[in-house]
Structures are given as C-alpha cells and as structure tokens.
Design an enzyme around this catalytic site. Structure first.
Site, PDB file in Angstrom:
ATOM      1  N   LYS A 132      41.700  33.950  36.574  1.00  0.00           N
ATOM      2  CA  LYS A 132      40.261  32.771  37.100  1.00  0.00           C
ATOM      3  C   LYS A 132      39.731  33.587  38.400  1.00  0.00           C
ATOM      4  O   LYS A 132      38.235  32.731  37.743  1.00  0.00           O
ATOM      5  CB  LYS A 132      42.026  31.749  37.683  1.00  0.00           C
ATOM      6  CG  LYS A 132      40.354  30.416  37.506  1.00  0.00           C
ATOM      7  CD  LYS A 132      42.073  29.448  38.797  1.00  0.00           C
ATOM      8  CE  LYS A 132      40.628  28.563  38.823  1.00  0.00           C
ATOM      9  NZ  LYS A 132      40.707  28.253  39.859  1.00  0.00           N
ATOM     10  N   CYS A 141      51.016  33.276  41.963  1.00  0.00           N
ATOM     11  CA  CYS A 141      53.209  33.810  42.003  1.00  0.00           C
ATOM     12  C   CYS A 141      53.583  32.849  41.344  1.00  0.00           C
ATOM     13  O   CYS A 141      54.586  33.152  40.776  1.00  0.00           O
ATOM     14  CB  CYS A 141      53.330  35.489  42.717  1.00  0.00           C
ATOM     15  SG  CYS A 141      51.605  36.482  42.530  1.00  0.00           S
ATOM     16  N   CYS A 152      49.185  39.761  48.741  1.00  0.00           N
ATOM     17  CA  CYS A 152      50.127  39.737  47.759  1.00  0.00           C
ATOM     18  C   CYS A 152      49.255  40.731  46.537  1.00  0.00           C
ATOM     19  O   CYS A 152      48.099  41.132  46.709  1.00  0.00           O
ATOM     20  CB  CYS A 152      50.008  37.952  46.953  1.00  0.00           C
ATOM     21  SG  CYS A 152      50.219  38.635  44.261  1.00  0.00           S
ATOM     22  N   HIS A 191      47.264  39.325  43.152  1.00  0.00           N
ATOM     23  CA  HIS A 191      46.142  38.821  43.916  1.00  0.00           C
ATOM     24  C   HIS A 191      44.863  38.309  44.879  1.00  0.00           C
ATOM     25  O   HIS A 191      44.286  37.859  45.019  1.00  0.00           O
ATOM     26  CB  HIS A 191      46.416  36.992  43.811  1.00  0.00           C
ATOM     27  CG  HIS A 191      47.725  36.514  41.989  1.00  0.00           C
ATOM     28  ND1 HIS A 191      48.446  36.250  42.146  1.00  0.00           N
ATOM     29  CD2 HIS A 191      46.796  35.624  41.306  1.00  0.00           C
ATOM     30  CE1 HIS A 191      48.852  36.024  40.837  1.00  0.00           C
ATOM     31  NE2 HIS A 191      48.109  35.339  39.664  1.00  0.00           N
ATOM     32  N   LYS A 230      42.696  43.180  37.586  1.00  0.00           N
ATOM     33  CA  LYS A 230      43.191  42.094  35.965  1.00  0.00           C
ATOM     34  C   LYS A 230      42.559  41.021  35.769  1.00  0.00           C
ATOM     35  O   LYS A 230      42.475  40.531  37.156  1.00  0.00           O
ATOM     36  CB  LYS A 230      44.606  41.742  36.306  1.00  0.00           C
ATOM     37  CG  LYS A 230      45.167  40.371  35.988  1.00  0.00           C
ATOM     38  CD  LYS A 230      46.830  40.463  36.410  1.00  0.00           C
ATOM     39  CE  LYS A 230      47.145  38.924  35.600  1.00  0.00           C
ATOM     40  NZ  LYS A 230      47.179  38.071  36.051  1.00  0.00           N
ATOM     41  N   HIS A 232      44.664  35.405  28.388  1.00  0.00           N
ATOM     42  CA  HIS A 232      45.803  34.342  28.624  1.00  0.00           C
ATOM     43  C   HIS A 232      45.935  34.432  26.414  1.00  0.00           C
ATOM     44  O   HIS A 232      47.137  34.495  25.947  1.00  0.00           O
ATOM     45  CB  HIS A 232      45.860  32.250  28.537  1.00  0.00           C
ATOM     46  CG  HIS A 232      45.881  32.637  30.006  1.00  0.00           C
ATOM     47  ND1 HIS A 232      44.523  31.650  30.800  1.00  0.00           N
ATOM     48  CD2 HIS A 232      46.086  32.793  30.696  1.00  0.00           C
ATOM     49  CE1 HIS A 232      44.964  31.827  32.050  1.00  0.00           C
ATOM     50  NE2 HIS A 232      46.034  32.640  32.246  1.00  0.00           N
ATOM     51  N   HIS A 262      41.694  31.364  29.929  1.00  0.00           N
ATOM     52  CA  HIS A 262      40.981  33.066  29.884  1.00  0.00           C
ATOM     53  C   HIS A 262      41.313  33.937  28.275  1.00  0.00           C
ATOM     54  O   HIS A 262      42.022  33.427  27.885  1.00  0.00           O
ATOM     55  CB  HIS A 262      40.641  32.586  30.903  1.00  0.00           C
ATOM     56  CG  HIS A 262      41.388  33.599  31.740  1.00  0.00           C
ATOM     57  ND1 HIS A 262      42.271  34.628  31.658  1.00  0.00           N
ATOM     58  CD2 HIS A 262      42.617  33.322  33.156  1.00  0.00           C
ATOM     59  CE1 HIS A 262      43.191  35.447  32.613  1.00  0.00           C
ATOM     60  NE2 HIS A 262      43.234  34.159  33.046  1.00  0.00           N
ATOM     61  N   CYS A 267      54.102  34.211  47.486  1.00  0.00           N
ATOM     62  CA  CYS A 267      52.174  33.381  47.370  1.00  0.00           C
ATOM     63  C   CYS A 267      52.637  32.739  46.310  1.00  0.00           C
ATOM     64  O   CYS A 267      53.519  32.882  45.069  1.00  0.00           O
ATOM     65  CB  CYS A 267      51.872  35.076  46.062  1.00  0.00           C
ATOM     66  SG  CYS A 267      50.655  34.780  45.021  1.00  0.00           S
TER      67      CYS A 267
HETATM   68  N1  MSP Z   1      53.216  30.414  33.923  1.00  0.00           N
HETATM   69  C1  MSP Z   1      53.830  31.719  34.114  1.00  0.00           C
HETATM   70  C2  MSP Z   1      54.779  32.056  32.709  1.00  0.00           C
HETATM   71  C3  MSP Z   1      55.591  31.229  32.440  1.00  0.00           C
HETATM   72  S1  MSP Z   1      56.609  32.110  30.759  1.00  0.00           S
HETATM   73  C4  MSP Z   1      58.127  31.187  31.342  1.00  0.00           C
HETATM   74  C5  MSP Z   1      52.281  32.288  34.530  1.00  0.00           C
HETATM   75  N2  MSP Z   1      51.444  31.940  33.656  1.00  0.00           N
HETATM   76  S2  MSP Z   1      50.204  32.176  33.613  1.00  0.00           S
HETATM   77  O1  MSP Z   1      49.389  31.063  33.501  1.00  0.00           O
HETATM   78  O2  MSP Z   1      49.430  32.688  34.665  1.00  0.00           O
HETATM   79  O3  MSP Z   1      50.042  33.666  32.377  1.00  0.00           O
HETATM   80  C6  MSP Z   1      50.292  34.368  33.006  1.00  0.00           C
HETATM   81  C7  MSP Z   1      50.722  35.679  31.598  1.00  0.00           C
HETATM   82  O4  MSP Z   1      48.902  35.127  31.162  1.00  0.00           O
HETATM   83  C8  MSP Z   1      50.387  36.408  31.360  1.00  0.00           C
HETATM   84  O5  MSP Z   1      51.854  37.003  31.362  1.00  0.00           O
HETATM   85  C9  MSP Z   1      49.244  37.324  30.528  1.00  0.00           C
HETATM   86  O6  MSP Z   1      50.410  36.818  29.014  1.00  0.00           O
HETATM   87  C10 MSP Z   1      48.713  36.231  29.980  1.00  0.00           C
HETATM   88  N3  MSP Z   1      47.453  37.039  31.174  1.00  0.00           N
HETATM   89  C11 MSP Z   1      46.733  35.699  31.851  1.00  0.00           C
HETATM   90  N4  MSP Z   1      46.018  37.503  32.462  1.00  0.00           N
HETATM   91  C12 MSP Z   1      45.820  38.597  32.075  1.00  0.00           C
HETATM   92  C13 MSP Z   1      45.564  39.527  31.543  1.00  0.00           C
HETATM   93  N5  MSP Z   1      44.206  39.865  32.767  1.00  0.00           N
HETATM   94  N6  MSP Z   1      45.619  40.244  30.764  1.00  0.00           N
HETATM   95  C14 MSP Z   1      46.596  40.148  29.916  1.00  0.00           C
HETATM   96  N7  MSP Z   1      46.980  39.059  29.672  1.00  0.00           N
HETATM   97  C15 MSP Z   1      47.053  37.989  30.861  1.00  0.00           C
HETATM   98  O7  MSP Z   1      53.034  33.470  34.592  1.00  0.00           O
END
Ligand code: MSP
Length: 539
Positions: free
Chosen positions: A317, A144, A163, A166, A314, A35, A32, A141
């Site tokens: 999903k 997380c 959490c 979340h 934040k 990411h 999304h 969680c």
């Molecule tokens: N799989 C772990 C990361 C492991 S790294 C060794 C994870 N994945 S995640 O799919 O949840 O992605 C997290 C990352 O996506 C966040 O750290 C950030 O970089 C990005 N983001 C996800 N949602 C976000 C927002 N709403 N805003 C900004 N960045 C966001 O955690």
C-alpha cells in the site's frame, strides 16, 4: 445398503473437491496489483482443474478483524464494520468480478458462519489443554499483525527498530494472553514435512520453513486484550482471538466446519493454499499445528508466490506503483492482464512489473503471434471456402509434425499448470502458436489458392483445416487464462454447435486431433487483441 448409523453417499457426491484458497485479504485499503496476482493465479489454477472435469472449490475472502483494520476505520471516522462493508462491496468484490475471478465462495471473517465456528474451534483446543494463560512482552508489527523476534528487526533512525517486511517501527507490547502450545508441535511438523516433501513449495520456501522450525518453536499468543475488534474468547470475553488464528480458520469455516459435515468432508482440507511468501509461516507452521491439535486433516500443499516488486521492495500500500489493476485492464484488457503476470514471472519467484514489458509482450505474443493467427485463418476460410471449414485431405509430414507437437504441448501444459508452473505451461502453448504460424508461412496457402486443380483445392483445404483445428485446441488450452478471448475464438471457429460449450472441453483431451468437424461455420469475429493506443508509462 445396510444402515450403519451414518449417512451413506454415492461416490459422486462424496468425491472430494479439489479445494484451492487465496489468502483472505486485509480490507484496510483497496486491492492492488499484488493481491490480484495471487487471486488470478488461483483462478487460473481452478479453471484449469474444472476444465479437466474435476470437482473444484475455489475460495477467497476478506480478513476484517485486528488492530490494523480498527485503526484504519478510526482514522476514517467510521466503525470497523462500516469500513469493512464499504471496502468489500465497493472495492474488493467488484475487482474480482472485473477480473473474471470465478470463486465459488467469498468468506468475510465478520460473518456469523465464521465467528461462531472459530469460537468453537478455540474452545475445543482450550478444553483439550492446548491453550493456557501466560504473559508476553515483545516487539509487534501492526502491519504484519505479528510479534517479531528481536533478532529479525532492522535498525531505523534514532535507535528505532523496524519490521523487516514493512520497514516501519515495531511497537513494544506487553500483555497477559492465552497461548497455544505451538512449541510442542515442532517434531511432529518436521516429521510431516519429511514425509510430505511437496507440502511446501517452491523449494526455497520449504527450506526457509524447515530452518525456522528446526530452530525450535515458541508458544503462540492467540488472544489480545488491549482492543476489542475481534472475536471474543468464549471462556474469557475480555480477550479477542488473535487475528491470525481467526483468519486461518476461514479455510475450515467457509466449507462447513462444525455446521455442514457433508460439505466439510467433501471439501476440506485444501489441496492448495496459495499464499504470498510473507505469510508462509502462518500457513506452513501454525495452521497445520492448529489442525493437528484438533485432530483435523492437514492441507495438501502450501505454495508461496513471490512478490511483485517496486524499486527493489515488495509492492505494498505504501509504495504502490501508482498503477491500479483497473488502469492496466483499461489499457490492455482483462484477459491480457490475467495472462501477463503469469507469463512474465516464474510463479514462486519475485518479479518486477513494467509497463513497457507488458506492452511488448502484448504486441508480440498476444496481438501478433496469437491474435493475427486467429484472424488470418478465419479470413482465409472465409475467402477461399466461403466460411465453411473444409475437410482435410491426406496429411503430409508438416501436418503430422503439428499433430504430435500438439499432443506434447497439451501434456506439458497440463503437467506444468497443475504444478503451478504457469510460466512453463504458457511457454508451451505459445511455442505451439509459433509452430502453427511457421506452418502457415511455409505452406503459403495464398499461393496454393491460385491452383484451381482438385489437388490444389485439397491441399488448401488441408492447410486451413490443420490451422483451424490447431486454433480449436488453443481456445481450449487458453480458456482458463483468457476466458473472454478464448470464447471469441470458439465463436469464430463455429465450434459450439458441434462440440458444445468451451468450458465443457477437457484440457487434457485438447490434443485429440480432428474434433472440429468439416462444415463448421468460421467467421471473422472481433479482433482478439486490438492495437494498443499510445499511452505513456507514467499515465
Ligand atoms: N490477511 C492476511 C492473510 C490471512 S490468510 C489466512 C494478509 N492479508 S494481505 O492483505 O496483507 O494480503 C497478503 C497477500 O496478498 C500476500 O500473501 C500475497 O498473496 C498478496 N500480496 C500482497 N502484496 C503482494 C506483492 N507485492 N506481491 C505478491 N503478492 C502480494 O496478509
């Protein structure tokens, strides 16, 4: 050169790459806006460094183990591996291609090049006495994939504990696990942070980590035995390695850890780990401690970006705006998308996305200020000089002011982008766009064109050369952010036959005046930023 028993390399081969990573994303669902935010930032940063002529390595990938992925696959009636394969090939990789992400590698944690090396790393820690068997009970969680401190939980309905990230109920877990002696690393980490004040950025992120580590660290559970979707613990395969230990190691396994020593030494450690602030502690506390425990070098910087927010929360999903990256690129185009988030939000701070704000910036900054400048200049060179860029005559004060403003712009942009202050970098470049527009408005070339005398023609030539040469610099400076648009501009200026490929232009040299030669064939190319179609914000 005398044989030393080790392989000798030339300095060039050996030079360490500027190594940047994004988090590896969970593939429980499609990517999304959040990411894409971190990934685009990493892409702009690495394109910038590549365009400084540096050796660069940009890594992204997917995090495929753990309970969250396992449960999602189960809910969809497929195996976890099938689920991951489908999401990676149908959703994640295509989006990065669509957004012009120029990553050098894409690591998946289910790949053998990763899993085998993770086992070796963990075995080494075990052999060194850094890992022991113990028990743990606490709130967990799954979203997380992390045990939570009871004091951090929020109160939900019916006495449930939630959490804080979340806002979903945590689960009480009790397990016999293997533990990493993280608690012993507090003092070394604090010393390291002290000696490397730029290690964690921005300052707010650094303060949060310092406070957390000063409170004292607990040992970390690094295995799970209640499910099996993970990498088996080599000495006790009833356990799988905790998904975060598995995931963090991607930054090492992807660049040859334990497999290709040359590649590893010329890439590792990362110069910049880009992470969202939600996963800062894993990267700024656990990851360096793991590396210290195995006598490996620690990263240069961990930069925590803020969150894209929806309704004060934040973006995730479960609370998506209903707007996917593709919907935005369909409407605004890929380049404007890459530009918008970095320009509108201070990197490191939270920010809200708004369709209206995007549309307003598109129209005023991209279409009116920048796009029109490019088309006006090309049209005038076409009209008054048959499309052949004229040589500039003597420069006056107005031209001299633009030359020095450009030098300052390049220096600020280079400094700011390298500091990951993309907003200030783009502000500087777009302030220059405004200056050039102001210059044209003041010089009124359409009036000068009415003067047929040699002096009039020379003056007109100077004005148009100055404007076109400014656009040459803008194409170079904006190429890392908007590569397709910058290429169109480069083509329309007829720069390539004289100056070579746009990607090969060094950003730090963009301010050197006079690079575009007289005689370059300027054409009115495609409109850089077409007018937006009417579209409702809730479309
Ligand atoms: N799989 C772990 C990361 C492991 S790294 C060794 C994870 N994945 S995640 O799919 O949840 O992605 C997290 C990352 O996506 C966040 O750290 C950030 O970089 C990005 N983001 C996800 N949602 C976000 C927002 N709403 N805003 C900004 N960045 C966001 O955690």
């Amino acid at each position: 050169m005398a044989a030393t028993g080790t392989t000798e390399h030339t300095a060039g081969e050996r030079a360490k790459a500027f190594y940047v990573t994004t988090p590896i994303y969970y593939v429980n669902d499609a990517p999304h806006l959040g990411h894409a935010y971190t990934t685009v930032a990493g892409d702009v940063l690495t394109r910038w460094h590549r365009q400084r002529g540096e050796k660069v390595w940009f890594l992204t990938g997917t995090d495929e183990h753990g309970q969250k992925i396992m449960r999602t696959a189960e809910a969809n009636g497929v195996t976890p591996q099938e689920w991951c394969d489908k999401l990676v090939t149908e959703a994640w990789k295509p989006l990065w291609e669509h957004l012009e992400i120029a990553n050098d590698d894409f690591i998946r944690t289910t790949e053998k090049r990763h899993t085998a090396r993770v086992q070796e790393f963990v075995q080494d820690l075990f052999d060194k006495g850094e890992i022991y068997k113990g028990g743990y009970e606490g709130p967990y969680c799954v979203a997380c994939e992390e045990y939570k401190a009871p004091g951090d939980l929020l109160d939900g309905e019916d006495g449930q504990k939630l959490c804080p990230i979340h806002k979903r109920p945590v689960e009480m877990l009790k397990e016999e696990n293997y533990f990493f002696k993280l608690s012993e690393y507090g003092p070394r980490l604090l010393e390291f942070y002290e000696a490397n004040p730029d290690f964690i950025q921005p300052a707010s992120a650094r303060n949060e980590v310092l406070q957390f580590v000063r409170q004292g660290l607990q040992d970390l559970s690094i295995s799970r035995s209640t499910f099996d979707w993970g990498i088996p613990v080599p000495w006790d395969p009833k356990h799988v390695i905790y998904v975060w230990i598995d995931a963090l190691l991607n930054y090492a396994t992807a660049v040859g850890y334990g497999a290709d020593q040359d590649k590893f030494e010329s890439t590792f450690p990362a110069d910049v780990h880009l992470v969202g602030k939600d996963i800062l502690r894993f990267h700024a506390v656990i990851w360096p401690a793991m590396l210290m425990a195995n006598s490996l070098p620690v990263p240069g910087r961990v930069f925590a970006n803020g969150w894209l927010m929806v309704g004060g929360e934040k973006m995730s999903k479960s609370n998506l705006t209903g707007i996917s990256p593709q919907q935005l690129t369909d409407h605004f185009g890929v380049d404007a998308y890459r530009y918008y988030f970095l320009r509108a939000i201070q990197f490191g701070q939270d920010g809200s996305f708004s369709w209206e704000d995007f549309a307003a910036r598109y129209t005023s900054e991209l279409a009116n200020d920048f796009g029109n400048l490019a088309s006006r200049v090309a049209a005038m060179v076409g009209k008054y000089f048959d499309g052949a860029l004229p040589a500039a005559g003597a420069d006056g004060d107005a031209e001299a002011a633009l030359h020095s403003a450009l030098i300052e712009t390049v220096s600020v942009a280079d400094d700011r982008v390298r500091a990951l202050d993309f907003q200030a970098g783009l502000d500087a470049v777009f302030a220059y766009v405004k200056l050039v527009n102001g210059y044209i408005t003041e010089q009124e070339p359409w009036k000068v064109a009415k003067d047929d005398s040699p002096e009039g023609r020379a003056r007109l030539a100077s004005i148009l050369y100055t404007s076109a040469e400014s656009l040459r610099a803008l194409a170079v400076l904006l190429n890392p952010v908007m590569p397709a648009t910058a290429q169109k501009l480069w083509d329309s200026l007829g720069a390539e036959p004289h100056l070579g490929a746009l990607d090969a232009q060094h950003v730090q040299d963009a301010g050197r005046w006079g690079q575009l030669p007289a005689g370059a064939t300027v054409t009115k190319g495609a409109v850089l930023f077409p007018r937006l179609e009417e579209k409702k914000a809730d479309a």
